[in-house]
Design a protein around this motif. Structure first.
Motif, PDB file in Angstrom:
ATOM      1  N   GLU A   1    -124.782 -17.159 -81.097  1.00  0.00           N
ATOM      2  CA  GLU A   1    -123.680 -17.534 -81.678  1.00  0.00           C
ATOM      3  C   GLU A   1    -124.150 -19.164 -82.178  1.00  0.00           C
ATOM      4  OE1 GLU A   1    -123.238 -16.174 -78.868  1.00  0.00           O
ATOM      5  OE2 GLU A   1    -121.820 -14.311 -79.446  1.00  0.00           O
TER       6      GLU A   1
ATOM      7  N   GLU B   1    -123.450 -15.977 -87.304  1.00  0.00           N
ATOM      8  CA  GLU B   1    -122.044 -16.175 -87.453  1.00  0.00           C
ATOM      9  C   GLU B   1    -121.546 -15.708 -86.069  1.00  0.00           C
ATOM     10  OE1 GLU B   1    -120.036 -15.069 -90.987  1.00  0.00           O
ATOM     11  OE2 GLU B   1    -122.082 -14.082 -91.528  1.00  0.00           O
TER      12      GLU B   1
ATOM     13  N   ASP C   1    -114.964 -14.903 -84.907  1.00  0.00           N
ATOM     14  CA  ASP C   1    -114.439 -15.555 -86.220  1.00  0.00           C
ATOM     15  C   ASP C   1    -113.959 -14.304 -87.281  1.00  0.00           C
ATOM     16  OD1 ASP C   1    -114.202 -17.928 -85.229  1.00  0.00           O
ATOM     17  OD2 ASP C   1    -116.220 -18.587 -86.160  1.00  0.00           O
TER      18      ASP C   1
ATOM     19  N   HIS D   1    -121.800  -9.921 -93.124  1.00  0.00           N
ATOM     20  CA  HIS D   1    -121.941 -10.994 -91.975  1.00  0.00           C
ATOM     21  C   HIS D   1    -123.044 -10.667 -91.444  1.00  0.00           C
ATOM     22  CE1 HIS D   1    -117.804 -12.383 -92.882  1.00  0.00           C
ATOM     23  NE2 HIS D   1    -117.567 -11.241 -92.890  1.00  0.00           N
TER      24      HIS D   1
END
Length: 199
Positions: free
Chosen positions: A144, A150, A154, A164
């Protein structure tokens, strides 16, 4: 849910230092340093061979997410290798990382179908990194904080059309000649395999 996310974030700095060897018999803190190292580098039975993909090529899989199923397009983009010195800073006991380096796999996930996520995604949980044919040891919580990665905490509410980049970090032997990133729809399923150069 907010409480859960806050609690997980508070635990993250400790998790970065936790070395979890996922090799057979790994992860036992009572083992000697030599045994911990050999677990990360030892040969194991590899999953069933699948046609290898190149960096950036994608596969499609359906993942159980909460009460629903989400179809993802998944592509392993690259693996970043840390130096031995950088790796020792990531673990609580540097001696356990002797001869090993942190390898961070970057996978791009695109939500192709299904309902928006109501919790953090489970899709990256089946990612593994192999070096010279042996599975590495999972380094919990390190990915992370890696550049270009990412935080899946979140991504609650992730909906169709969104992409993502989520990462996993494993410890692999320094000087490995070849790297593979494995990803499967679920535990026990035949994985998609990306063969990537060790850089």
């Amino acid at each position: 849910m907010l409480y859960r996310k806050t609690a997980l974030r508070a635990a993250a700095p400790v998790a970065v230092l936790a070395l979890a060897l996922t090799a057979c018999g790994g992860g036992d803190d009572k083992k000697s340093d030599d045994n911990a190292k050999s677990d990360a580098a030892s040969s194991q039975a590899k999953p069933k061979e699948a046609p290898a993909l190149a960096a950036g090529e994608s596969t499609t899989g359906k993942v159980k997410e909460g009460d629903g199923t989400v179809t993802y397009d998944v592509a392993a983009e690259k693996v970043d290798l840390a130096t031995e010195a950088e790796t020792k800073k990531l673990v609580s006991d540097p001696k356990r990382a002797e001869g090993l380096v942190a390898a961070t796999a970057h996978l791009k996930y695109t939500h192709k179908g299904g309902a928006p996520l109501t919790d953090t995604p489970d899709a990256p949980d089946t990612t593994e990194i192999y070096a010279d044919g042996a599975r590495g040891g999972l380094l919990i919580g390190a990915a992370e904080d890696a550049a270009g990665c990412e935080d899946k905490l979140d991504l609650e509410g992730w909906k169709k059309g969104e992409s993502h980049v989520l990462c996993e970090t494993y410890l692999v032997p320094a000087g490995a000649k070849s790297l593979e990133v494995h990803w499967a729809e679920k535990d026990g399923a035949d994985p998609a395999v990306w063969k990537l150069p060790a850089k």
